[in-house]
Design a protein around this motif. Structure first.
Motif, mmCIF file in Angstrom:
data_model
loop_
_atom_site.group_PDB
_atom_site.id
_atom_site.type_symbol
_atom_site.label_atom_id
_atom_site.label_comp_id
_atom_site.label_asym_id
_atom_site.label_seq_id
_atom_site.Cartn_x
_atom_site.Cartn_y
_atom_site.Cartn_z
ATOM 1 N N ALA A 143 13.389 22.047 -15.643
ATOM 2 C CA ALA A 143 14.561 22.585 -16.358
ATOM 3 C C ALA A 143 14.135 23.542 -17.469
ATOM 4 O O ALA A 143 14.757 24.599 -17.654
ATOM 5 C CB ALA A 143 15.389 21.437 -16.931
ATOM 6 N N ILE A 144 13.082 23.195 -18.181
ATOM 7 C CA ILE A 144 12.564 24.097 -19.219
ATOM 8 C C ILE A 144 12.094 25.401 -18.585
ATOM 9 O O ILE A 144 12.330 26.488 -19.123
ATOM 10 C CB ILE A 144 11.448 23.412 -20.035
ATOM 11 N N GLY A 145 11.438 25.306 -17.426
ATOM 12 C CA GLY A 145 11.019 26.506 -16.712
ATOM 13 C C GLY A 145 12.198 27.362 -16.291
ATOM 14 O O GLY A 145 12.134 28.590 -16.340
ATOM 15 N N PHE A 149 13.684 29.049 -19.598
ATOM 16 C CA PHE A 149 12.850 30.096 -20.178
ATOM 17 C C PHE A 149 12.229 31.034 -19.139
ATOM 18 O O PHE A 149 11.325 31.800 -19.460
ATOM 19 C CB PHE A 149 11.760 29.470 -21.055
ATOM 20 N N ASP A 150 12.726 30.962 -17.907
ATOM 21 C CA ASP A 150 12.294 31.854 -16.835
ATOM 22 C C ASP A 150 10.783 31.808 -16.610
ATOM 23 O O ASP A 150 10.111 32.839 -16.555
ATOM 24 C CB ASP A 150 12.761 33.287 -17.111
ATOM 25 N N VAL A 200 8.932 25.732 -12.338
ATOM 26 C CA VAL A 200 9.907 25.330 -11.320
ATOM 27 C C VAL A 200 9.209 25.194 -9.964
ATOM 28 O O VAL A 200 9.410 24.213 -9.240
ATOM 29 C CB VAL A 200 11.053 26.358 -11.246
ATOM 30 N N TYR A 201 8.383 26.151 -9.641
ATOM 31 C CA TYR A 201 7.717 26.208 -8.340
ATOM 32 C C TYR A 201 6.788 25.009 -8.126
ATOM 33 O O TYR A 201 6.848 24.348 -7.094
ATOM 34 C CB TYR A 201 6.947 27.529 -8.261
#
Length: 136
Positions: A21-23, A26-27, A32-33
């Motif tokens: 979620a943090i990823g 903050f893109d 996420v991957y």
């Protein structure tokens, strides 16, 4: 407070979800991957716990084997992202997912769980003879 293995795995799933979620916020695509192979491992570990909150080394071999193959493919696809290499007419990172990750995860994961179930989880289930009968 005494944490058992189930509590520990649930806490690790929560931590992986938080990092993903943090990823997303903050893109940071890597957060996420690479959370995906972590989720695969954690959910398969959770699914291979028996009723006594134990893992069998025999049952963990297919889980860890499948996870190590998928994690290696994720790393390879991540390293090849943005390269000009091709696999089967697709960019190499896409080809890895289409031709390797997808078939391995759709066929290998159920087979790994079937092995875990037959070796480890099925003996914990009550049989039809030992299950209490319900009046009709």
């Amino acid at each position: 407070m005494n944490l058992d293995k189930t509590d520990t795995v649930i806490a690790a799933i929560s931590a992986a979800t938080l990092l993903a979620a943090i990823g997303m916020i903050f893109d940071v695509w890597q957060a996420v991957y690479y959370a995906i192979p972590a989720f695969v491992l954690l959910f398969m570990l959770l699914g291979s716990l028996n009723a006594r909150d134990e893992w069998s080394p025999r049952a963990l071999v297919p889980v860890l084997g499948l996870w190590s193959v998928l994690a290696a493919l994720f790393v390879a696809a991540g390293m090849l992202a943005g390269s000009s290499a091709e696999l089967g007419g697709l960019p190499a990172s896409t080809g890895i997912f289409l031709y390797l990750v997808w078939p391995i995860s759709t066929v290998g994961a159920p087979l790994a769980y079937a092995v875990v179930y037959s070796r480890w989880l099925a003996p914990d289930l009550p049989t039809a003879e030992s299950a209490p009968s319900t009046p009709q």
